[in-house]
Design a protein around this motif. Structure first.
Motif, mmCIF file in Angstrom:
data_model
loop_
_atom_site.group_PDB
_atom_site.id
_atom_site.type_symbol
_atom_site.label_atom_id
_atom_site.label_comp_id
_atom_site.label_asym_id
_atom_site.label_seq_id
_atom_site.Cartn_x
_atom_site.Cartn_y
_atom_site.Cartn_z
ATOM 1 N N SER A 63 3.405 -2.371 5.930
ATOM 2 C CA SER A 63 4.287 -1.979 7.034
ATOM 3 C C SER A 63 4.284 -0.478 7.269
ATOM 4 O O SER A 63 4.725 0.000 8.320
ATOM 5 C CB SER A 63 5.724 -2.452 6.762
ATOM 6 O OG SER A 63 6.363 -1.640 5.784
ATOM 7 N N LEU A 64 3.769 0.280 6.316
ATOM 8 C CA LEU A 64 3.686 1.735 6.447
ATOM 9 C C LEU A 64 2.463 2.161 7.245
ATOM 10 O O LEU A 64 2.247 3.356 7.470
ATOM 11 C CB LEU A 64 3.647 2.384 5.060
ATOM 12 C CG LEU A 64 4.835 2.093 4.136
ATOM 13 C CD1 LEU A 64 4.601 2.712 2.772
ATOM 14 C CD2 LEU A 64 6.127 2.613 4.735
ATOM 15 N N ASN A 65 1.657 1.175 7.653
ATOM 16 C CA ASN A 65 0.444 1.423 8.441
ATOM 17 C C ASN A 65 -0.604 2.244 7.687
ATOM 18 O O ASN A 65 -1.337 3.039 8.284
ATOM 19 C CB ASN A 65 0.789 2.109 9.769
ATOM 20 C CG ASN A 65 1.574 1.205 10.696
ATOM 21 O OD1 ASN A 65 1.306 0.008 10.790
ATOM 22 N ND2 ASN A 65 2.573 1.757 11.378
ATOM 23 N N VAL A 66 -0.670 2.032 6.375
ATOM 24 C CA VAL A 66 -1.738 2.670 5.604
ATOM 25 C C VAL A 66 -2.997 1.818 5.726
ATOM 26 O O VAL A 66 -2.948 0.645 6.107
ATOM 27 C CB VAL A 66 -1.332 2.837 4.129
ATOM 28 C CG1 VAL A 66 -0.078 3.678 4.014
ATOM 29 C CG2 VAL A 66 -1.131 1.488 3.439
ATOM 30 N N ASP A 67 -4.135 2.440 5.406
ATOM 31 C CA ASP A 67 -5.411 1.727 5.519
ATOM 32 C C ASP A 67 -5.811 1.024 4.229
ATOM 33 O O ASP A 67 -6.579 0.063 4.260
ATOM 34 C CB ASP A 67 -6.511 2.708 5.929
ATOM 35 C CG ASP A 67 -6.245 3.301 7.297
ATOM 36 O OD1 ASP A 67 -6.491 2.607 8.289
ATOM 37 O OD2 ASP A 67 -5.762 4.457 7.374
ATOM 38 N N GLY A 68 -5.321 1.541 3.122
ATOM 39 C CA GLY A 68 -5.688 0.935 1.854
ATOM 40 C C GLY A 68 -4.820 1.427 0.722
ATOM 41 O O GLY A 68 -4.001 2.344 0.889
ATOM 42 N N ILE A 69 -4.975 0.808 -0.434
ATOM 43 C CA ILE A 69 -4.264 1.238 -1.640
ATOM 44 C C ILE A 69 -5.272 1.670 -2.695
ATOM 45 O O ILE A 69 -6.413 1.201 -2.721
ATOM 46 C CB ILE A 69 -3.353 0.121 -2.200
ATOM 47 C CG1 ILE A 69 -4.175 -1.126 -2.580
ATOM 48 C CG2 ILE A 69 -2.259 -0.223 -1.209
ATOM 49 C CD1 ILE A 69 -3.363 -2.195 -3.299
ATOM 50 N N ILE A 82 -4.532 6.488 2.444
ATOM 51 C CA ILE A 82 -4.649 5.706 1.212
ATOM 52 C C ILE A 82 -3.387 5.900 0.376
ATOM 53 O O ILE A 82 -3.004 7.023 0.064
ATOM 54 C CB ILE A 82 -5.902 6.119 0.419
ATOM 55 C CG1 ILE A 82 -7.151 5.890 1.267
ATOM 56 C CG2 ILE A 82 -5.986 5.342 -0.891
ATOM 57 C CD1 ILE A 82 -8.417 6.462 0.671
ATOM 58 N N TYR A 83 -2.746 4.804 0.036
ATOM 59 C CA TYR A 83 -1.468 4.809 -0.688
ATOM 60 C C TYR A 83 -1.758 4.589 -2.172
ATOM 61 O O TYR A 83 -2.234 3.527 -2.570
ATOM 62 C CB TYR A 83 -0.593 3.683 -0.128
ATOM 63 C CG TYR A 83 0.833 3.614 -0.625
ATOM 64 C CD1 TYR A 83 1.890 4.020 0.182
ATOM 65 C CD2 TYR A 83 1.136 3.096 -1.882
ATOM 66 C CE1 TYR A 83 3.214 3.931 -0.244
ATOM 67 C CE2 TYR A 83 2.440 3.002 -2.331
ATOM 68 C CZ TYR A 83 3.474 3.425 -1.507
ATOM 69 O OH TYR A 83 4.773 3.324 -1.946
ATOM 70 N N GLN A 84 -1.488 5.608 -2.995
ATOM 71 C CA GLN A 84 -1.742 5.475 -4.428
ATOM 72 C C GLN A 84 -0.617 4.713 -5.109
ATOM 73 O O GLN A 84 0.571 4.945 -4.843
ATOM 74 C CB GLN A 84 -1.902 6.829 -5.109
ATOM 75 C CG GLN A 84 -2.220 6.683 -6.607
ATOM 76 C CD GLN A 84 -2.265 7.999 -7.340
ATOM 77 O OE1 GLN A 84 -2.013 9.056 -6.773
ATOM 78 N NE2 GLN A 84 -2.567 7.944 -8.630
ATOM 79 N N ILE A 85 -1.003 3.798 -5.996
ATOM 80 C CA ILE A 85 -0.034 3.035 -6.779
ATOM 81 C C ILE A 85 -0.349 3.207 -8.265
ATOM 82 O O ILE A 85 -1.465 2.923 -8.713
ATOM 83 C CB ILE A 85 -0.076 1.539 -6.419
ATOM 84 C CG1 ILE A 85 0.409 1.332 -4.974
ATOM 85 C CG2 ILE A 85 0.781 0.721 -7.381
ATOM 86 C CD1 ILE A 85 0.299 -0.107 -4.491
ATOM 87 N N TYR A 86 0.643 3.693 -9.006
ATOM 88 C CA TYR A 86 0.535 3.751 -10.462
ATOM 89 C C TYR A 86 1.188 2.483 -10.998
ATOM 90 O O TYR A 86 2.433 2.363 -10.982
ATOM 91 C CB TYR A 86 1.238 5.011 -10.983
ATOM 92 C CG TYR A 86 1.118 5.201 -12.476
ATOM 93 C CD1 TYR A 86 -0.130 5.448 -13.068
ATOM 94 C CD2 TYR A 86 2.235 5.143 -13.301
ATOM 95 C CE1 TYR A 86 -0.248 5.632 -14.429
ATOM 96 C CE2 TYR A 86 2.127 5.326 -14.673
ATOM 97 C CZ TYR A 86 0.889 5.568 -15.229
ATOM 98 O OH TYR A 86 0.763 5.740 -16.581
ATOM 99 N N PRO A 87 0.402 1.505 -11.421
ATOM 100 C CA PRO A 87 0.942 0.172 -11.740
ATOM 101 C C PRO A 87 2.114 0.161 -12.703
ATOM 102 O O PRO A 87 3.064 -0.607 -12.522
ATOM 103 C CB PRO A 87 -0.266 -0.561 -12.327
ATOM 104 C CG PRO A 87 -1.451 0.093 -11.682
ATOM 105 C CD PRO A 87 -1.069 1.549 -11.583
ATOM 106 N N ARG A 88 2.088 1.007 -13.713
ATOM 107 C CA ARG A 88 3.092 0.931 -14.779
ATOM 108 C C ARG A 88 4.510 1.210 -14.287
ATOM 109 O O ARG A 88 5.473 0.708 -14.862
ATOM 110 C CB ARG A 88 2.710 1.895 -15.895
ATOM 111 C CG ARG A 88 3.540 1.740 -17.153
ATOM 112 C CD ARG A 88 2.898 2.471 -18.306
ATOM 113 N NE ARG A 88 3.613 2.257 -19.553
ATOM 114 C CZ ARG A 88 3.091 2.507 -20.750
ATOM 115 N NH1 ARG A 88 1.866 2.947 -20.863
ATOM 116 N NH2 ARG A 88 3.799 2.290 -21.848
ATOM 117 N N SER A 89 4.635 2.001 -13.227
ATOM 118 C CA SER A 89 5.973 2.372 -12.769
ATOM 119 C C SER A 89 6.294 1.873 -11.362
ATOM 120 O O SER A 89 7.357 2.175 -10.832
ATOM 121 C CB SER A 89 6.142 3.904 -12.805
ATOM 122 O OG SER A 89 5.216 4.519 -11.932
#
Length: 271
Positions: A63-69, A32-39
């Motif tokens: 493309s990083l082959n992660v399953d989700g964000i 799971i790829y965490q995304i902090y929207p502000r940055s």
């Protein structure tokens, strides 16, 4: 977030519409790829990351082959705690875009085979939330008991010795109600009273809103802070010679208490 901030990831159930496979446990062992929207990515040139910026970069993320964000909070907020002080659980803060932008992000992610998890911060609201604005007016309004209110001690001091992780008492006096309200974090983050069934259901309804919109799961913020001791008993001190409580700097008196009554209550498990 502090180490006292226990979290939980919750995925939805059902079958994949394409493969017919059960995706109930897609998150178990998944990346799971965490995304902090502000940055993360600014699509408007205003110096603030936004939802459209995330959508623009989803091909790269896939493309990083992660399953989700997993998206950190993007809801309407005064931003005194970087979005963890929510004033509207069902809308997007203008600095990040619109609800339509989120729907576009969701559609793009799903087209790439990415699951979408979002934060849910339901233990407390912003003091700008309509619920708290109503609750603090008096002791008889329909939402009077939706937050944790308590009378002062006879000498006017707070109801007990509970402390805020961010420093100072976990109680702030409100002159209108002549009562204290509880906040485990900032004074502007009043705690929801999870002993009130209507308040509990209202938060579950807010979560259902996002599920029906199509999100695949949640990261639950401060999941061990939902319930407090209904009797408002004082926390005991950490015995001399024993390790202090983790979760705050040693300089913060918060670490001097054993937090047995203000968090991690048994009712949390049932909920």
């Amino acid at each position: 977030m502090s180490t006292m901030d226990s979290t939980m990831q919750v995925a939805t159930t059902g079958q994949d519409a394409t493969t017919g496979q059960d995706n109930t446990l897609w998150w178990r062992g998944g990346v799971i790829y965490q995304i902090y929207p502000r940055s993360f990515m600014d699509s408007r040139g205003d110096g603030i990351g936004d939802l459209n910026g995330i959508t623009e970069k989803l091909d790269y993320v896939a493309s990083l082959n992660v399953d989700g964000i997993w998206l950190s909070p993007f809801f309407t907020s005064p931003m005194l705690d970087f979005g963890y002080d929510i004033s509207d659980y069902r809308d997007v803060d203008p600095m990040f875009g619109t609800l339509a932008d989120f729907k576009a992000l969701l559609e793009k992610a799903h087209s790439l085979g990415l699951k979408v998890m979002i934060d849910q911060v339901i233990s407390h609201t912003s003091d700008q939330h309509a619920w708290f604005q109503e609750s603090r007016q008096n002791r008889t309004n329909p939402k009077a008991d939706w937050f944790v209110w308590a009378d002062p001690k006879p000498d006017g001091t707070p109801p007990n010795n509970w402390l805020s992780i961010f420093g100072g008492p976990a109680w702030t006096f409100d002159s209108r109600r002549q009562q204290y309200y509880m906040h485990n974090f900032l004074t502007s983050q009043p705690d929801i009273n999870f002993h009130n069934p209507e308040a509990r259901q209202a938060q579950l309804d807010n979560m259902r809103f996002w599920l029906e919109l199509g999100v695949d799961g949640f990261r639950l913020d401060t999941v061990n802070f939902y319930f407090h001791d209904a009797e408002l008993r004082d926390n005991p001190p950490v015995p001399k010679g024993e390790a202090k409580t983790l979760g705050a700097p040693d300089s913060n008196p918060y670490t001097w208490q054993r937090h047995v009554y203000d968090l991690s209550r048994p009712e949390n498990l049932d909920f």
